[in-house]
Enzyme design. Structure first.
Site, PDB file in Angstrom:
ATOM      1  N   ARG A  57      41.141  34.054  35.887  1.00 20.55           N
ATOM      2  CA  ARG A  57      41.402  32.897  35.043  1.00 20.55           C
ATOM      3  C   ARG A  57      42.548  33.099  34.053  1.00 20.55           C
ATOM      4  NH1 ARG A  57      36.683  32.877  37.020  1.00 20.55           N
ATOM      5  NH2 ARG A  57      36.858  35.078  36.578  1.00 20.55           N
ATOM      6  N   THR A  58      42.529  34.206  33.336  1.00 18.42           N
ATOM      7  CA  THR A  58      43.492  34.346  32.238  1.00 18.42           C
ATOM      8  C   THR A  58      44.918  34.426  32.783  1.00 18.42           C
ATOM      9  OG1 THR A  58      41.763  35.552  31.095  1.00 18.42           O
ATOM     10  CG2 THR A  58      43.946  35.627  30.119  1.00 18.42           C
ATOM     11  N   LYS A  86      54.514  56.313  37.727  1.00 18.27           N
ATOM     12  CA  LYS A  86      55.362  57.523  37.629  1.00 18.27           C
ATOM     13  C   LYS A  86      55.235  58.162  36.256  1.00 18.27           C
ATOM     14  CE  LYS A  86      58.791  54.897  40.159  1.00 18.27           C
ATOM     15  NZ  LYS A  86      60.079  54.238  39.881  1.00 18.27           N
ATOM     16  N   ARG A 107      47.130  42.213  29.233  1.00 18.36           N
ATOM     17  CA  ARG A 107      45.711  42.616  29.298  1.00 18.36           C
ATOM     18  C   ARG A 107      45.693  44.100  29.597  1.00 18.36           C
ATOM     19  NH1 ARG A 107      40.823  39.827  32.503  1.00 18.36           N
ATOM     20  NH2 ARG A 107      41.034  38.492  30.683  1.00 18.36           N
ATOM     21  N   HIS A 135      39.795  38.831  22.594  1.00 19.35           N
ATOM     22  CA  HIS A 135      40.325  37.968  23.653  1.00 19.35           C
ATOM     23  C   HIS A 135      40.581  36.610  22.999  1.00 19.35           C
ATOM     24  CE1 HIS A 135      41.177  36.357  27.491  1.00 19.35           C
ATOM     25  NE2 HIS A 135      40.100  36.702  28.173  1.00 19.35           N
TER      26      HIS A 135
HETATM   27  N1   CP Z   1      37.400  34.841  31.154  1.00 19.31           N
HETATM   28  C1   CP Z   1      38.270  35.728  31.635  1.00 19.31           C
HETATM   29  O1   CP Z   1      38.941  36.458  30.881  1.00 19.31           O
HETATM   30  O2   CP Z   1      38.361  35.737  33.007  1.00 19.31           O
HETATM   31  P1   CP Z   1      39.309  36.686  33.836  1.00 19.31           P
HETATM   32  O3   CP Z   1      38.849  38.101  33.604  1.00 19.31           O
HETATM   33  O4   CP Z   1      39.175  36.248  35.256  1.00 19.31           O
HETATM   34  O5   CP Z   1      40.719  36.513  33.310  1.00 19.31           O
END
Ligand code: CP
Length: 309
Positions: A57-58, A86, A107, A135
């Protein structure tokens, strides 16, 4: 209110008024998010999406958001195809992404990685999840979903359920819900309780969260049930995970004890904590919630990349 060129590392980087502004701005993005209207607001701008951890999703919603705004995207979905393999440092990878783009979404499994990245980048950094840390864009879309579904957040009875120890979504959300004066109940196994510092932050906003292991009792008064996955990847010890996995399951039988207009949310992915039968009920809003990530991220990118407001 000035968002231009700002890093977004934690939901705490925003005031309540700024969050309200983003949520209001998000409403205007919906026809663009659905493709009903078109815009070239971020034409010629480049977003780098650096995902050192899996995501559906993100990453996809950030990339879709940038495309819907007329911009371009570069990046990677996992680091094995990059020079990290590397031995390149995170700092050097960030320096490179900075020189190739106008904003960076990152992320990373390590808590604090996004904050560190911001030290090496002129371009704004958006934290798309840093280990068990924060988040913030998930938090914004969660708030937007509650506000849209329930009209307002203040005074609503919200249960945060599941992995409250390692869950970054619930760490960000507990803080924000307290800021907005929701009533909070934290339901988790004893070993996965909400960290004391998060509870303390809620108290500083005058909210006294209730902590319990008893979901059946808590659900009767709830307006929002926010379920989370017990995250195997965060456990240092597989035995500890095995002891708690499957502790809670949201089922249609359980929901019979809830208010008719209770909404069930989940940041997704889900594994065993929500029975698929719940999808067909009016309680389930988690797929709408996931869609809301698109207009929310469009709003945020427009604001930090300096598009028209
Ligand atoms: N909610 C969320 O962060 O989903 P993903 O890990 O799929 O990005």
């Amino acid at each position: 209110m000035n968002f231009k060129h700002r890093d977004v590392i934690s939901i705490k980087d925003f005031t309540k008024e700024e969050i309200e502004y983003i949520l209001e701005y998000t409403k205007r993005m919906i026809p663009y998010a659905t493709g009903e209207k078109h815009t070239t607001l971020l034409k010629q701008q480049i977003l780098a999406t650096l995902f050192f951890e899996p995501s559906t999703r993100t990453r996809l919603s950030f990339e879709s958001a940038m495309h819907r705004l007329g911009g371009n995207v570069i990046g990677f979905a996992e680091p094995s195809g990059t020079s990290q393999k590397k031995g390149e440092s995170l700092a050097d990878t960030i320096r490179m992404a900075d020189s190739y783009s106008d904003a960076i979404v990152i992320r990373h499994p390590q808590e604090g990685a996004a904050r560190l990245a911001a030290e090496f980048s002129e371009a704004p950094i958006v934290n798309a999840g840093d280990g068990a840390g924060q988040h913030p864009t998930q938090c914004l879309l969660d708030l937007f979903t509650i506000q849209t579904e329930k009209k307002n957040i203040k005074g609503k009875n919200v249960i945060l359920l599941g992995d409250l120890k390692y869950g970054r979504t619930v760490h960000s959300l507990a803080y924000a819900l307290a800021l907005f004066k929701a009533n909070l109940t934290f339901v988790s196994p004893e070993t996965l309780k909400m960290p004391k510092e998060v509870i303390q932050e809620c108290k500083e906003f005058g909210v006294e969260p209730v902590s319990t292991t008893n979901l059946e009792k808590a659900i009767k008064e709830a307006d929002v049930l926010y379920a989370t996955r017990i995250q195997k990847e965060r456990f240092p010890d597989a035995e500890e995970y095995n002891r708690v996995v499957g502790s809670y399951k949201v089922s249609t039988a359980l929901l019979q004890q809830a208010k008719e207009d209770l909404i069930v949310m989940h940041p997704l992915p889900r594994v065993v904590e929500i029975d698929p039968d719940v999808d067909k009920t009016n309680h389930a809003v988690y797929f709408t919630q996931a869609f809301n990530g698109l207009p929310v991220r469009m709003a945020l990118l427009s604001l930090i990349l300096g598009g028209k407001t």
